[in-house]
Design a protein around this motif. Structure first.
Motif, mmCIF file in Angstrom:
data_model
loop_
_atom_site.group_PDB
_atom_site.id
_atom_site.type_symbol
_atom_site.label_atom_id
_atom_site.label_comp_id
_atom_site.label_asym_id
_atom_site.label_seq_id
_atom_site.Cartn_x
_atom_site.Cartn_y
_atom_site.Cartn_z
ATOM 1 N N MET A 1 0.835 -1.209 0.000
ATOM 2 C CA MET A 1 0.000 0.000 0.000
ATOM 3 C C MET A 1 0.866 1.254 0.000
ATOM 4 N N LEU A 2 1.931 1.262 0.769
ATOM 5 C CA LEU A 2 2.819 2.423 0.783
ATOM 6 C C LEU A 2 3.497 2.620 -0.567
ATOM 7 N N ALA A 3 3.867 1.542 -1.211
ATOM 8 C CA ALA A 3 4.486 1.652 -2.531
ATOM 9 C C ALA A 3 3.497 2.220 -3.548
ATOM 10 N N LEU A 4 2.249 1.775 -3.475
ATOM 11 C CA LEU A 4 1.243 2.287 -4.392
ATOM 12 C C LEU A 4 0.952 3.761 -4.149
ATOM 13 N N VAL A 5 0.857 4.135 -2.906
ATOM 14 C CA VAL A 5 0.585 5.535 -2.576
ATOM 15 C C VAL A 5 1.792 6.397 -2.919
ATOM 16 N N GLY A 6 2.978 5.912 -2.663
ATOM 17 C CA GLY A 6 4.178 6.677 -2.963
ATOM 18 C C GLY A 6 4.404 6.854 -4.453
ATOM 19 N N ALA A 7 3.909 5.938 -5.247
ATOM 20 C CA ALA A 7 4.108 6.014 -6.697
ATOM 21 C C ALA A 7 3.081 6.904 -7.381
ATOM 22 N N ILE B 1 -6.175 9.381 -3.726
ATOM 23 C CA ILE B 1 -7.517 9.359 -3.155
ATOM 24 C C ILE B 1 -8.270 8.117 -3.628
ATOM 25 N N GLY B 2 -8.303 7.890 -4.913
ATOM 26 C CA GLY B 2 -8.994 6.718 -5.439
ATOM 27 C C GLY B 2 -8.302 5.427 -5.068
ATOM 28 N N CYS B 3 -6.985 5.466 -5.035
ATOM 29 C CA CYS B 3 -6.224 4.267 -4.714
ATOM 30 C C CYS B 3 -6.426 3.851 -3.262
ATOM 31 N N LEU B 4 -6.414 4.809 -2.358
ATOM 32 C CA LEU B 4 -6.574 4.469 -0.947
ATOM 33 C C LEU B 4 -7.960 3.929 -0.645
ATOM 34 N N GLY C 1 -8.402 -3.220 -6.057
ATOM 35 C CA GLY C 1 -9.208 -2.096 -5.600
ATOM 36 C C GLY C 1 -8.536 -0.764 -5.856
ATOM 37 N N CYS C 2 -7.223 -0.733 -5.738
ATOM 38 C CA CYS C 2 -6.477 0.488 -6.004
ATOM 39 C C CYS C 2 -6.607 0.882 -7.469
ATOM 40 N N VAL C 3 -6.453 -0.072 -8.348
ATOM 41 C CA VAL C 3 -6.571 0.207 -9.783
ATOM 42 C C VAL C 3 -7.988 0.659 -10.120
ATOM 43 N N ALA C 4 -8.982 -0.047 -9.605
ATOM 44 C CA ALA C 4 -10.374 0.302 -9.883
ATOM 45 C C ALA C 4 -10.735 1.654 -9.271
ATOM 46 N N GLY C 5 -10.269 1.902 -8.052
ATOM 47 C CA GLY C 5 -10.551 3.176 -7.398
ATOM 48 C C GLY C 5 -9.922 4.345 -8.120
ATOM 49 N N TYR C 6 -8.707 4.163 -8.587
ATOM 50 C CA TYR C 6 -8.033 5.219 -9.350
ATOM 51 C C TYR C 6 -8.801 5.523 -10.627
ATOM 52 N N HIS C 7 -9.224 4.480 -11.333
ATOM 53 C CA HIS C 7 -9.952 4.662 -12.590
ATOM 54 C C HIS C 7 -11.282 5.379 -12.348
ATOM 55 N N LYS D 1 -10.683 9.030 -11.470
ATOM 56 C CA LYS D 1 -10.271 9.767 -12.671
ATOM 57 C C LYS D 1 -11.489 10.119 -13.524
ATOM 58 N N LYS D 2 -12.427 9.177 -13.689
ATOM 59 C CA LYS D 2 -13.640 9.435 -14.456
ATOM 60 C C LYS D 2 -14.505 10.489 -13.771
ATOM 61 N N GLN D 3 -14.615 10.424 -12.451
ATOM 62 C CA GLN D 3 -15.417 11.397 -11.722
ATOM 63 C C GLN D 3 -14.819 12.797 -11.838
#
Length: 89
Positions: A10-16, A23-26, A50-56, A59-61
């Motif tokens: 999770m930290l790697a995803l947030v840091g990247a 916001i969407g990733c978390l 969930g991170c990938v789906a949340g980001y997408h 982004k759409k919103q």
């Protein structure tokens, strides 16, 4: 061990990602981790998905909100034409 792996992933995803992506990733990652945990102890895979789906979704919103704001600004700057009616003959 799994908790450490999950936390580091999770930290790697947030840091990247930048703030808007985080916001969407978390939120998606948290929901995906819970769903993955209950669906066969796959919390890490659920968090990644969930991170990938949340980001997408985020982004759409944001794109829809930006488009709506642009349309409102365009309508506010466009002068309104008075409606003229033809007299009855």
């Amino acid at each position: 061990m799994k908790k450490i792996l999950l936390a580091s992933a999770m930290l790697a995803l947030v840091g990247a990602s930048n703030q808007a992506q985080a916001i969407g990733c978390l939120t998606g990652g948290a929901a995906g981790a819970v769903a993955g945990h209950y669906a066969g102890h796959h919390a890490v895979l659920g968090a990644l998905g969930g991170c990938v789906a949340g980001y997408h979704l985020h982004k759409k919103q944001m794109a829809a909100a930006k488009l709506k704001k642009q349309q409102e600004m365009q309508q506010a700057t466009t002068p309104q034409q008075p409606v003229t009616t033809q007299p009855a003959q």
